[in-house]
Design an enzyme around this catalytic site. Structure first.
Site, PDB file in Angstrom:
ATOM      1  N   HIS A 267       0.805  -1.222   0.000  1.00 56.38           N
ATOM      2  CA  HIS A 267       0.000   0.000   0.000  1.00 56.38           C
ATOM      3  C   HIS A 267       0.839   1.275   0.000  1.00 56.38           C
ATOM      4  O   HIS A 267       0.787   2.083   0.919  1.00 56.38           O
ATOM      5  CB  HIS A 267      -0.974  -0.003   1.175  1.00 56.38           C
ATOM      6  CG  HIS A 267      -2.036  -1.050   1.066  1.00 56.38           C
ATOM      7  ND1 HIS A 267      -3.184  -1.017   1.821  1.00 56.38           N
ATOM      8  CD2 HIS A 267      -2.132  -2.163   0.287  1.00 56.38           C
ATOM      9  CE1 HIS A 267      -3.935  -2.077   1.508  1.00 56.38           C
ATOM     10  NE2 HIS A 267      -3.301  -2.783   0.580  1.00 56.38           N
TER      11      HIS A 267
ATOM     12  N   TYR B 149     -12.622  10.846   3.090  1.00 58.02           N
ATOM     13  CA  TYR B 149     -13.208   9.833   2.210  1.00 58.02           C
ATOM     14  C   TYR B 149     -13.473   8.501   2.896  1.00 58.02           C
ATOM     15  O   TYR B 149     -13.777   7.514   2.236  1.00 58.02           O
ATOM     16  CB  TYR B 149     -12.358   9.719   0.932  1.00 58.02           C
ATOM     17  CG  TYR B 149     -12.581  10.976   0.111  1.00 58.02           C
ATOM     18  CD1 TYR B 149     -13.574  11.045  -0.839  1.00 58.02           C
ATOM     19  CD2 TYR B 149     -11.885  12.143   0.417  1.00 58.02           C
ATOM     20  CE1 TYR B 149     -13.845  12.222  -1.517  1.00 58.02           C
ATOM     21  CE2 TYR B 149     -12.152  13.330  -0.246  1.00 58.02           C
ATOM     22  CZ  TYR B 149     -13.145  13.356  -1.215  1.00 58.02           C
ATOM     23  OH  TYR B 149     -13.438  14.541  -1.865  1.00 58.02           O
TER      24      TYR B 149
END
Length: 376
Positions: free
Chosen positions: A153, A256
């Site tokens: 990631h 988000y």
């Protein structure tokens, strides 16, 4: 035996077959892939240079110049130390909008710490030598904090905004997903900086206690696609966990949601957190995929090289299923999706529109390719 169910099932299979055949014929009529270069090891990002040349990153830690004739030069010298392994390595690359005058490249990569046990995503700038063989005046202009012992990631897509600032997507590093909701770190964020590494004064968290000033938006998981829309806004794709991949249009200071809200679940099943998909103060994705497609590079098509129906479409690479997703939009919403290049089943890592108005694609394989999509 339920004959009505059998009949319905057969009808659906026939409809699907006819639809797929019709779609393939339409897609084939629109474009055909042409190999520009092959023999690239897990290419990750491509940028366009004058004279029809390209610069391509290979994840193991090499930067390559590719000629207009497809010839791949020896690795460009002068890269910094890179923590290549897992999802890390040399990742995205961007040519400065004024490259013809300044020969400046930006690239992001997994940066090792001094002891080699931890790493983070970093963004560097450098000048490509006149002969194209080495990088000069290298400077690391941003380093994600904190560094983490992880191979996953990294995010790492770079976009130059119309005002000349740079956006960089940053992953949550997998083991630190809760930090995506905290503003005292760069994990699970999009940052915005100047080309010299300085923080723009109009960034949303400048001067706010406990918040890092580079942050543009937060609550992201792992953004591996980003581009500017025709109206100049930043769009991005991000990987969900098991399901819940997203398209977002990140706005300054907005949250988000990851990992508080998600349309995905844990690997192997089971809800994440309390399993909610919405919460006040957290943004909904513009679009999401269940099951996951593992979205990678993305680009808007602004040319009419493929006909009016494709102009303004969004194109997103799928790593999981090995196709290029042509996405039709209307009123800022996804109204249709079409699978291109699906017969090859190659992991699509990057897609960009070239100076010639054509789409170019990188396949993420040990023998990766740079493809040009030719209109028929």
């Amino acid at each position: 035996m339920n004959l009505s169910r059998l009949s319905l099932s057969a009808s659906l299979r026939l409809w699907t077959f006819v639809t797929v055949i019709g779609f393939c014929a339409t897609a084939a009529a629109q474009m055909r892939p042409e190999t520009v270069a092959t023999g690239l090891e897990n290419p990750w990002g491509v940028a366009f240079l004058p004279g029809g040349r390209f610069v391509v990153t290979e994840r193991p830690g090499r930067l390559r110049l590719v000629g207009a004739d497809g010839k791949i030069a020896a690795p460009i010298a002068g890269l910094p130390p890179i923590a290549a392994g897992g999802q890390g390595g040399l990742l995205d690359v961007l040519a400065d909008s004024d490259f013809e005058k300044n020969r400046t490249l930006y690239f992001c990569f997994s940066e090792p710490d001094a002891g080699g046990s931890a790493n983070s995503t970093a963004l560097a700038r450098a000048t490509l030598s006149a002969d194209g063989t080495k990088l000069e005046e290298l400077k690391i202009i941003f380093s994600q904090q904190p560094q983490v012992a992880s191979r996953n990631h990294f995010g790492c897509r770079i976009v130059e905004a119309r005002d000349g600032t740079l956006f960089l997507t940053l992953g949550d590093r997998f083991s630190r997903k809760e930090d995506a909701q905290k503003l005292d770190n760069h994990l699970g964020k999009i940052v915005r900086i100047g080309k010299d590494g300085m923080v723009p004064k109009d960034n949303p968290f400048v001067g706010k206690a406990g918040a890092l000033p580079e942050i543009w938006s937060y609550g992201h998981r792992n953004g591996q696609g980003a581009t500017l829309a025709p109206d100049g806004r930043l769009w991005m794709t991000e990987h969900g966990p098991q399901g819940g991949d997203e398209i977002n249009v990140p706005q300054a200071g907005r949250n988000y949601g990851w990992p508080v809200i998600t349309y995905g679940e844990n690997y192997g099943g089971g809800k994440i957190g309390d399993g909610t998909t919405a919460k006040e103060g957290m943004e909904q994705p513009l679009h999401y995929w269940v099951p996951s497609i593992a979205p990678a590079g993305m680009a808007f098509l602004t040319s009419d090289r493929y006909g009016a129906a494709w102009k303004g479409n969004l194109f997103v690479g799928s790593l999981k299923f090995g196709y290029l997703d042509r996405i039709e939009l209307k009123g800022g919403k996804v109204v249709a999706e079409h699978k291109l290049l699906a017969e090859g089943r190659a992991r699509i890592r990057d897609v960009k529109q070239g100076p010639d108005g054509l789409l170019y694609v990188l396949t993420d394989e040990a023998d990766g390719k740079l493809l040009r999509l030719r209109p028929n």
